[in-house]
Motif scaffolding. Structure first.
Motif, PDB file in Angstrom:
ATOM      1  N   GLY A   5       0.829  -1.198   0.000  1.00  0.00           N
ATOM      2  CA  GLY A   5       0.000   0.000   0.000  1.00  0.00           C
ATOM      3  C   GLY A   5       0.859   1.241   0.000  1.00  0.00           C
ATOM      4  N   ARG A   6       0.410   2.249  -0.785  1.00  0.00           N
ATOM      5  CA  ARG A   6       1.201   3.483  -0.881  1.00  0.00           C
ATOM      6  C   ARG A   6       0.266   4.641  -1.215  1.00  0.00           C
ATOM      7  NH1 ARG A   6       5.418   2.362  -4.590  1.00  0.00           N
ATOM      8  NH2 ARG A   6       6.809   2.185  -2.822  1.00  0.00           N
ATOM      9  N   ILE A   7       0.515   5.788  -0.588  1.00  0.00           N
ATOM     10  CA  ILE A   7      -0.183   7.018  -0.943  1.00  0.00           C
ATOM     11  C   ILE A   7       0.828   8.150  -1.022  1.00  0.00           C
ATOM     12  CG2 ILE A   7      -2.399   6.355   0.095  1.00  0.00           C
ATOM     13  CD1 ILE A   7      -1.664   8.325   2.444  1.00  0.00           C
ATOM     14  N   GLU A   8       0.450   9.178  -1.722  1.00  0.00           N
ATOM     15  CA  GLU A   8       1.200  10.432  -1.685  1.00  0.00           C
ATOM     16  C   GLU A   8       0.519  11.290  -0.616  1.00  0.00           C
ATOM     17  OE1 GLU A   8       4.129  10.981  -3.171  1.00  0.00           O
ATOM     18  OE2 GLU A   8       4.000   8.909  -3.880  1.00  0.00           O
ATOM     19  N   GLN A   9       0.361  12.593  -0.810  1.00  0.00           N
ATOM     20  CA  GLN A   9      -0.234  13.459   0.209  1.00  0.00           C
ATOM     21  C   GLN A   9      -1.549  12.866   0.701  1.00  0.00           C
ATOM     22  OE1 GLN A   9      -2.223  16.982  -1.188  1.00  0.00           O
ATOM     23  NE2 GLN A   9      -1.821  18.069   0.708  1.00  0.00           N
ATOM     24  N   GLY A  10      -1.736  12.902   2.021  1.00  0.00           N
ATOM     25  CA  GLY A  10      -2.989  12.405   2.575  1.00  0.00           C
ATOM     26  C   GLY A  10      -2.890  12.087   4.040  1.00  0.00           C
ATOM     27  N   ILE A  11      -3.577  10.995   4.422  1.00  0.00           N
ATOM     28  CA  ILE A  11      -3.656  10.582   5.825  1.00  0.00           C
ATOM     29  C   ILE A  11      -3.229   9.130   5.957  1.00  0.00           C
ATOM     30  CG2 ILE A  11      -5.223  10.113   7.758  1.00  0.00           C
ATOM     31  CD1 ILE A  11      -6.914  12.485   6.853  1.00  0.00           C
ATOM     32  N   LEU A  12      -2.316   8.899   6.877  1.00  0.00           N
ATOM     33  CA  LEU A  12      -1.978   7.555   7.332  1.00  0.00           C
ATOM     34  C   LEU A  12      -2.790   7.336   8.594  1.00  0.00           C
ATOM     35  CD1 LEU A  12      -0.334   4.936   7.621  1.00  0.00           C
ATOM     36  CD2 LEU A  12       1.523   6.323   8.612  1.00  0.00           C
ATOM     37  N   ALA A  13      -3.656   6.312   8.576  1.00  0.00           N
ATOM     38  CA  ALA A  13      -4.537   6.054   9.716  1.00  0.00           C
ATOM     39  C   ALA A  13      -4.296   4.663  10.275  1.00  0.00           C
ATOM     40  CB  ALA A  13      -6.004   6.201   9.301  1.00  0.00           C
ATOM     41  N   TYR A  14      -3.853   4.622  11.529  1.00  0.00           N
ATOM     42  CA  TYR A  14      -3.733   3.361  12.259  1.00  0.00           C
ATOM     43  C   TYR A  14      -5.068   3.148  12.966  1.00  0.00           C
ATOM     44  CZ  TYR A  14       1.311   3.850  11.595  1.00  0.00           C
ATOM     45  OH  TYR A  14       2.577   3.975  11.056  1.00  0.00           O
ATOM     46  N   ILE A  15      -5.683   1.977  12.773  1.00  0.00           N
ATOM     47  CA  ILE A  15      -7.019   1.706  13.290  1.00  0.00           C
ATOM     48  C   ILE A  15      -6.958   0.605  14.348  1.00  0.00           C
ATOM     49  CG2 ILE A  15      -9.382   1.006  12.708  1.00  0.00           C
ATOM     50  CD1 ILE A  15      -8.587   3.589  11.295  1.00  0.00           C
ATOM     51  N   GLY A  16      -7.478   0.906  15.544  1.00  0.00           N
ATOM     52  CA  GLY A  16      -7.569  -0.074  16.620  1.00  0.00           C
ATOM     53  C   GLY A  16      -9.030  -0.443  16.855  1.00  0.00           C
ATOM     54  N   LEU A  17      -9.317  -1.730  16.866  1.00  0.00           N
ATOM     55  CA  LEU A  17     -10.685  -2.216  17.040  1.00  0.00           C
ATOM     56  C   LEU A  17     -10.855  -2.847  18.417  1.00  0.00           C
ATOM     57  CD1 LEU A  17     -11.052  -3.935  13.541  1.00  0.00           C
ATOM     58  CD2 LEU A  17     -11.820  -1.651  14.221  1.00  0.00           C
ATOM     59  N   GLY A  18     -11.941  -2.446  19.088  1.00  0.00           N
ATOM     60  CA  GLY A  18     -12.258  -2.996  20.401  1.00  0.00           C
ATOM     61  C   GLY A  18     -13.365  -4.029  20.303  1.00  0.00           C
ATOM     62  N   PRO A  19     -13.595  -4.796  21.362  1.00  0.00           N
ATOM     63  CA  PRO A  19     -14.565  -5.899  21.322  1.00  0.00           C
ATOM     64  C   PRO A  19     -16.005  -5.459  21.058  1.00  0.00           C
ATOM     65  CG  PRO A  19     -13.638  -5.644  23.530  1.00  0.00           C
ATOM     66  CD  PRO A  19     -12.901  -4.708  22.640  1.00  0.00           C
ATOM     67  N   ASP A  20     -16.347  -4.231  21.358  1.00  0.00           N
ATOM     68  CA  ASP A  20     -17.717  -3.764  21.152  1.00  0.00           C
ATOM     69  C   ASP A  20     -17.899  -3.017  19.834  1.00  0.00           C
ATOM     70  OD1 ASP A  20     -18.477  -4.819  23.623  1.00  0.00           O
ATOM     71  OD2 ASP A  20     -17.906  -2.977  24.674  1.00  0.00           O
ATOM     72  N   ASP A  21     -16.871  -2.926  19.022  1.00  0.00           N
ATOM     73  CA  ASP A  21     -16.978  -2.197  17.758  1.00  0.00           C
ATOM     74  C   ASP A  21     -17.800  -2.984  16.746  1.00  0.00           C
ATOM     75  OD1 ASP A  21     -15.590   0.084  18.567  1.00  0.00           O
ATOM     76  OD2 ASP A  21     -13.659  -0.878  18.182  1.00  0.00           O
ATOM     77  N   SER A  22     -18.387  -2.237  15.805  1.00  0.00           N
ATOM     78  CA  SER A  22     -19.298  -2.827  14.825  1.00  0.00           C
ATOM     79  C   SER A  22     -19.098  -2.138  13.485  1.00  0.00           C
ATOM     80  CB  SER A  22     -20.735  -2.614  15.287  1.00  0.00           C
ATOM     81  OG  SER A  22     -21.028  -1.222  15.303  1.00  0.00           O
ATOM     82  N   LEU A  23     -19.825  -2.613  12.486  1.00  0.00           N
ATOM     83  CA  LEU A  23     -19.776  -1.969  11.184  1.00  0.00           C
ATOM     84  C   LEU A  23     -20.247  -0.518  11.287  1.00  0.00           C
ATOM     85  CD1 LEU A  23     -19.259  -1.989   8.162  1.00  0.00           C
ATOM     86  CD2 LEU A  23     -21.533  -3.001   7.845  1.00  0.00           C
ATOM     87  N   GLN A  24     -21.223  -0.247  12.142  1.00  0.00           N
ATOM     88  CA  GLN A  24     -21.706   1.126  12.308  1.00  0.00           C
ATOM     89  C   GLN A  24     -20.605   2.032  12.859  1.00  0.00           C
ATOM     90  OE1 GLN A  24     -23.519  -1.645  13.270  1.00  0.00           O
ATOM     91  NE2 GLN A  24     -24.816  -1.480  11.450  1.00  0.00           N
ATOM     92  N   SER A  25     -19.874   1.563  13.858  1.00  0.00           N
ATOM     93  CA  SER A  25     -18.791   2.391  14.404  1.00  0.00           C
ATOM     94  C   SER A  25     -17.660   2.530  13.391  1.00  0.00           C
ATOM     95  CB  SER A  25     -18.289   1.862  15.751  1.00  0.00           C
ATOM     96  OG  SER A  25     -17.840   0.539  15.654  1.00  0.00           O
ATOM     97  N   ALA A  26     -17.432   1.494  12.589  1.00  0.00           N
ATOM     98  CA  ALA A  26     -16.406   1.569  11.543  1.00  0.00           C
ATOM     99  C   ALA A  26     -16.780   2.631  10.511  1.00  0.00           C
ATOM    100  CB  ALA A  26     -16.226   0.214  10.874  1.00  0.00           C
ATOM    101  N   LYS A  27     -18.050   2.666  10.122  1.00  0.00           N
ATOM    102  CA  LYS A  27     -18.501   3.676   9.159  1.00  0.00           C
ATOM    103  C   LYS A  27     -18.368   5.081   9.748  1.00  0.00           C
ATOM    104  CE  LYS A  27     -21.746   0.877   6.502  1.00  0.00           C
ATOM    105  NZ  LYS A  27     -23.177   0.679   6.118  1.00  0.00           N
ATOM    106  N   ARG A  28     -18.719   5.241  11.028  1.00  0.00           N
ATOM    107  CA  ARG A  28     -18.568   6.553  11.669  1.00  0.00           C
ATOM    108  C   ARG A  28     -17.108   6.988  11.690  1.00  0.00           C
ATOM    109  NH1 ARG A  28     -22.448   4.445  15.069  1.00  0.00           N
ATOM    110  NH2 ARG A  28     -20.975   4.020  16.733  1.00  0.00           N
ATOM    111  N   MET A  29     -16.202   6.033  11.940  1.00  0.00           N
ATOM    112  CA  MET A  29     -14.779   6.365  11.981  1.00  0.00           C
ATOM    113  C   MET A  29     -14.284   6.796  10.605  1.00  0.00           C
ATOM    114  SD  MET A  29     -12.020   6.877  13.658  1.00  0.00           S
ATOM    115  CE  MET A  29     -12.063   6.043  15.252  1.00  0.00           C
ATOM    116  N   ILE A  30     -14.633   6.047   9.581  1.00  0.00           N
ATOM    117  CA  ILE A  30     -14.202   6.416   8.226  1.00  0.00           C
ATOM    118  C   ILE A  30     -14.763   7.782   7.856  1.00  0.00           C
ATOM    119  CG2 ILE A  30     -14.468   5.850   5.765  1.00  0.00           C
ATOM    120  CD1 ILE A  30     -12.276   4.230   7.238  1.00  0.00           C
ATOM    121  N   ASP A  31     -16.040   8.004   8.137  1.00  0.00           N
ATOM    122  CA  ASP A  31     -16.647   9.307   7.832  1.00  0.00           C
ATOM    123  C   ASP A  31     -15.916  10.436   8.565  1.00  0.00           C
ATOM    124  OD1 ASP A  31     -18.496   8.028   6.203  1.00  0.00           O
ATOM    125  OD2 ASP A  31     -20.090   8.051   7.711  1.00  0.00           O
ATOM    126  N   LYS A  32     -15.552  10.180   9.813  1.00  0.00           N
ATOM    127  CA  LYS A  32     -14.851  11.199  10.602  1.00  0.00           C
ATOM    128  C   LYS A  32     -13.459  11.476  10.019  1.00  0.00           C
ATOM    129  CE  LYS A  32     -14.052  12.572  15.359  1.00  0.00           C
ATOM    130  NZ  LYS A  32     -14.396  12.286  16.753  1.00  0.00           N
TER     131      LYS A  32
END
Length: 151
Positions: free
Chosen positions: A21-48
């Protein structure tokens, strides 16, 4: 769910001496998932992440130097890297406790869904490789780093 995001001039992930994986200008995002996370919280995180304003407004001299644009507005990339260590409990002792992380099988499935959703929201998405020994290289721009959380 937690994310450590970094505004970067460029970033890449290598696994077994192959760039995955490679990008030029942008955002490098390290994502940590907890036991109560869901697809809904994942979508909120990406949107944020995609709408978080961490880029300068170069178009308007009156606002130059202000963090006024998001990664979509500057046409930047988003490099997503799974990072269970973000969920470590570090308040006691001298060794991290990873009990706050989602179990690997469930995390791999949710992270795949998070990536799929991100690709529907933004054209320039790159990823690391879940569970692999990754070497991440980046040129942090600023430096600007933020910890984002959603539940």
């Amino acid at each position: 769910m937690k994310a450590l995001i970094q505004r970067v001039q460029r970033a890449s992930v290598t696994v077994d001496e192959q760039c995955v994986g490679r990008i030029e200008q942008g955002i490098l995002a390290y994502i940590g998932l907890g036991p109560d996370d869901s697809l809904q919280s994942a979508k909120r995180m990406i949107d944020k992440i995609l709408t978080y304003r961490i880029f300068d407004n170069d178009d308007n001299p009156a606002k130059y130097g202000k963090l006024d644009k998001n990664v979509q507005q500057v046409g930047g990339g988003l490099l997503l890297v799974s990072q269970f260590t973000l969920m470590a409990k570090t308040d006691k002792g001298r060794r991290p406790d990873f009990g706050g992380a989602m179990p690997p099988d469930a995390a791999q499935a949710l992270f795949a869904q998070l990536i799929d959703y991100a690709k529907t929201q933004h054209a320039n998405i790159a990823t690391g490789q879940f569970g692999a020994d990754m070497q991440v290289e980046s040129v942090n721009d600023g430096p600007l780093n933020f910890i984002l959380e959603v539940s």
